[in-house]
Design a protein around this motif. Structure first.
Motif, short mmCIF file in Angstrom:
data_model
loop_
_atom_site.label_atom_id
_atom_site.label_comp_id
_atom_site.label_asym_id
_atom_site.label_seq_id
_atom_site.Cartn_x
_atom_site.Cartn_y
_atom_site.Cartn_z
N THR A 93 -5.39 -6.07 -4.66
CA THR A 93 -4.22 -5.20 -4.53
C THR A 93 -4.59 -3.72 -4.60
OG1 THR A 93 -3.80 -5.18 -6.92
CG2 THR A 93 -2.82 -6.97 -5.64
N LEU A 94 -5.87 -3.41 -4.77
CA LEU A 94 -6.31 -2.03 -4.90
C LEU A 94 -6.68 -1.47 -3.53
CD1 LEU A 94 -8.62 -2.51 -8.01
CD2 LEU A 94 -6.28 -1.68 -8.00
N TRP A 95 -6.50 -0.15 -3.37
CA TRP A 95 -6.89 0.52 -2.14
C TRP A 95 -8.35 0.96 -2.30
CZ3 TRP A 95 -5.26 0.81 2.64
CH2 TRP A 95 -5.75 1.82 3.48
N ILE A 107 -12.22 2.28 -10.20
CA ILE A 107 -10.89 1.81 -9.79
C ILE A 107 -10.68 0.36 -10.22
CG2 ILE A 107 -9.40 1.34 -7.82
CD1 ILE A 107 -10.68 3.71 -6.40
N ALA A 111 -8.11 -1.30 -13.29
CA ALA A 111 -7.18 -2.42 -13.12
C ALA A 111 -7.41 -3.47 -14.21
CB ALA A 111 -7.35 -3.05 -11.74
N HIS A 136 2.36 -2.27 -9.92
CA HIS A 136 2.04 -0.87 -10.22
C HIS A 136 1.14 -0.28 -9.14
CE1 HIS A 136 0.64 2.71 -12.32
NE2 HIS A 136 -0.59 2.29 -12.10
N ASN A 137 0.11 -1.02 -8.73
CA ASN A 137 -0.78 -0.51 -7.69
C ASN A 137 -0.04 -0.26 -6.38
OD1 ASN A 137 -2.95 -0.73 -9.47
ND2 ASN A 137 -3.48 -2.78 -8.80
N GLU A 141 0.50 3.33 -4.48
CA GLU A 141 0.05 3.49 -3.10
C GLU A 141 1.19 4.01 -2.22
OE1 GLU A 141 -2.30 3.61 0.23
OE2 GLU A 141 -2.83 3.50 -1.90
#
Length: 217
Positions: A93-95, A107, A111, A136-137, A141
């Motif tokens: 789910t992270l960029w 990063i 998380a 939240h992520n 974003e």
């Protein structure tokens, strides 16, 4: 002579009409059914894309993945398989497109720190905590994309709206975790109170005196 002639015409008329009906073209109503196309034959629909699992190269990944370690509380699962899947789901789910090296590590580590903040006690709480971090992520974003320059106002406004919805969903998930642990806020609603003349009423939490509980003299 007229009567026999009329009778003859009456005999020949049905035969002529029947012959004309046989010579007329017959109109047929043909009902056709649409031929079912095989799945995936339509070119207008996007084809499914296989997404590769996110690689976890964080130095704490092995300790988080292993149950019973000092960092097993990050996911809360009792099996290495569950912890590994949840780690990859959260990292997915992270960029991370433009993140490399130490920046990527920070990063992903942040998380995991967020997961540890929920301190999940089992797999259910681990999944709920993972969803809260993912929400939240996604909200952050959307806010980041809303701040990109040279974009239509409508698009930026839509991104802010989506971020607000995701943020509220994240708060709801955090409250659901507390509620599951019995830490939810309790609400007492008083609909009707009757106080007679000379009487008194107290609305709220009232503690019994110690002497009534066997603690006093």
């Amino acid at each position: 002579m007229a009567a026999p002639a009329l009778a003859r015409v009456a005999e020949l008329l049905p035969a002529q009409l029947h012959q004309q009906e046989r010579n007329l073209p017959v109109s047929k109503t043909v009902t056709t059914r649409a031929k079912a196309e095989p799945v995936g034959a339509t070119t207008n629909l996007p084809q499914p894309v296989m997404v590769q699992p996110t690689e976890i190269n964080h130095p704490d990944a092995e300790r988080i993945r292993r149950p019973g370690s000092d960092m097993a509380c990050v996911i809360g699962g009792r099996t290495e398989r569950f912890n590994d899947v949840m780690m990859r789901r959260v990292a997915g789910t992270l960029w991370l497109k433009n993140a490399e090296g130490q920046d990527r590590e920070h990063i992903i580590g942040a998380a995991f720190d967020a997961m540890a903040g929920f301190a999940p006690q089992d797999e259910i709480e681990g999944m709920m905590a993972a969803q809260a971090v993912a929400l939240h992520n996604a909200a952050m974003e959307c806010m980041r994309r809303a701040m990109l320059p040279d974009q239509p106002f409508e698009l930026a406004s839509r991104m802010r709206k989506e971020a607000a919805n995701l943020s509220r969903a994240m708060v709801d998930m955090a409250e659901a975790i507390d509620k599951r642990r019995g830490k939810g806020q309790q609400t007492v609603r008083v609909e009707h109170v009757t106080v007679h003349a000379g009487g008194q009423a107290i609305v709220g939490a009232v503690a019994a005196p110690e002497r009534l509980m066997g603690r006093g003299g």
